[in-house]
Design a protein around this motif. Structure first.
Motif, PDB file in Angstrom:
ATOM      1  N   ILE A   1      68.388  71.526 136.539  1.00 52.78           N
ATOM      2  CA  ILE A   1      67.755  71.041 135.863  1.00 52.78           C
ATOM      3  C   ILE A   1      66.324  72.280 134.500  1.00 52.78           C
TER       4      ILE A   1
ATOM      5  N   LEU B   1      63.571  61.471 133.878  1.00 49.62           N
ATOM      6  CA  LEU B   1      61.997  61.010 133.598  1.00 49.62           C
ATOM      7  C   LEU B   1      62.191  62.347 133.735  1.00 49.62           C
ATOM      8  N   LEU B   2      61.633  63.710 134.293  1.00 54.41           N
ATOM      9  CA  LEU B   2      61.511  64.411 134.784  1.00 54.41           C
ATOM     10  C   LEU B   2      62.542  65.976 133.573  1.00 54.41           C
ATOM     11  N   ALA B   3      63.335  65.291 133.855  1.00 53.39           N
ATOM     12  CA  ALA B   3      63.702  66.324 133.150  1.00 53.39           C
ATOM     13  C   ALA B   3      64.226  66.570 131.661  1.00 53.39           C
ATOM     14  N   ILE B   4      63.176  64.758 131.123  1.00 54.95           N
ATOM     15  CA  ILE B   4      63.052  64.874 130.114  1.00 54.95           C
ATOM     16  C   ILE B   4      61.439  65.313 129.733  1.00 54.95           C
ATOM     17  N   ILE B   5      60.579  65.123 130.431  1.00 53.55           N
ATOM     18  CA  ILE B   5      59.578  65.471 130.426  1.00 53.55           C
ATOM     19  C   ILE B   5      59.557  67.362 130.818  1.00 53.55           C
TER      20      ILE B   5
ATOM     21  N   LEU C   1      60.021  62.343 122.739  1.00 60.18           N
ATOM     22  CA  LEU C   1      58.905  63.172 123.604  1.00 60.18           C
ATOM     23  C   LEU C   1      60.003  64.784 123.440  1.00 60.18           C
TER      24      LEU C   1
ATOM     25  N   THR D   1      64.952  60.968 137.863  1.00 59.86           N
ATOM     26  CA  THR D   1      64.827  62.927 137.968  1.00 59.86           C
ATOM     27  C   THR D   1      65.329  62.310 136.856  1.00 59.86           C
TER      28      THR D   1
END
Lengths: 101, 229
Positions: free
Chosen positions: B69, A8-12, B49, A6
């Motif tokens: 998110i 990682l997804l948020a960062i992306i 990133l 999660t």
């Protein structure tokens, strides 16, 4: 050294949102002929945005920061090199904070 | 125009004080991220990133379980909207650089790199080497320092203790002075400051930069006269 899915997804997602903000300004300008009023407007982007960026620090934080901003502006006015001007700002903010607090 | 190492060196010569200023700020962000459960590797990913300091601090502030998110991504975009202005303005000065580089050049366009590049563009067009010299070293400086901050955690002193939090404001003031072109600039910066104060008072996030900046730009557009060209 772990990476959660999660996270990682948020960062992306945040990375894409940030890149979108950066690339869109370039894409907007593709093929645009810059002259006249538009040129005057774009020429004003650096001073207008830089002023807005420093406004909270200079006018809304405290006396030490405001006075240090004046000292920095004076250094810039006398055309001191960039690094020296930054040092004037950093040193004066430390001094003013010590004196005023 | 191709890459020239001498241009790169000229860029690094101008940009290096910012590398120094990035280190403690990125480390501070890393410690805050670690406090929210980030591993050093995750901090490295995020700084590499996203690579936008202000929005990263906002994101860490919002970091709760479960992650909001969608709201976070939206907020990050809003905090970063000012980059559109940077990119639109800098796009006029990179015509001499191979267009294949442009997407990457936008990726590394931070507030500080942009301000330094605009300063250079006042007197001459930007070259690939100069652009990379100013902007590129800031990137690994930022993400590596973030990871170190996350690794060290709370053992670090506050950058404000030695005035480093003021380094960015001082640089922006110095560069702003170079854009002074008489009373017209005065009107632009006064309106920008007034609107920024109002926006900062009533809206959270970085709206003050966008609204203040647009107000100043509007003044320039409205006071434009054909004869002034």
């Amino acid at each position: 050294m772990t990476v959660h899915l999660t996270t990682l997804l948020a960062i992306i997602g945040m990375g894409l949102a940030t890149y979108a903000s950066r690339i869109s300004g370039l894409m907007l300008m593709r093929g645009v002929v810059v002259k006249g009023r538009l040129k005057a407007a774009l020429d004003a982007v650096p001073p207008a945005v830089l002023m807005a960026v420093i406004t909270p620090t200079v006018f809304m934080t405290g006396k030490a920061e405001a006075l240090a901003a004046v000292a920095t502006a004076l250094a810039a006015f006398f055309r001191l090199p960039l690094l020296v001007t930054i040092l004037v700002g950093v040193v004066s903010v430390v001094v003013f904070r010590m004196v005023l607090h | 125009m191709s890459f020239r190492f001498s241009d790169f060196k000229a860029g690094v010569t101008v940009g290096w004080p910012m590398f120094l200023a990035y280190v403690p700020i990125a480390m501070l962000w890393g410690t805050l991220a670690a406090a929210k459960g980030f591993s050093p590797l995750e901090a490295l990913f995020m700084s590499g990133l996203v690579y936008a300091g202000a929005s990263q601090f906002v994101a860490i502030e919002m970091w709760v379980d479960p992650l909001p998110i969608v709201l976070m991504i939206f907020t990050i975009f809003i905090v970063n909207v000012r980059h559109m202005l940077y990119a639109a303005s800098i796009s006029r000065h990179i015509n001499g650089i191979d267009r294949r580089w442009h997407p990457f050049l936008m990726y590394i366009l931070t507030d500080e790199a942009w301000a330094l590049l605009e300063r250079q563009a006042l007197t001459q067009p930007l070259t690939l080497g100069y652009y990379l010299g100013v902007a590129l070293p800031l990137w690994p400086t930022w993400f590596i320092s973030s990871a170190i901050g996350a690794f060290l955690g709370h053992a670090l002193p506050d950058p404000a203790l030695i005035g480093l939090d003021f380094a960015f404001a001082a640089m922006f003031i110095a560069i702003l002075a170079g854009f002074w072109k008489g009373p017209r600039t005065g009107a632009v910066v006064i309106i920008s400051a007034v609107v920024a104060v109002i926006a900062k008072t009533y809206f959270s996030g970085a709206w003050y930069i966008v609204l203040g900046g647009l107000a100043g730009v509007a003044v320039a557009a409205l006071t434009y006269k054909e004869a002034a060209e």
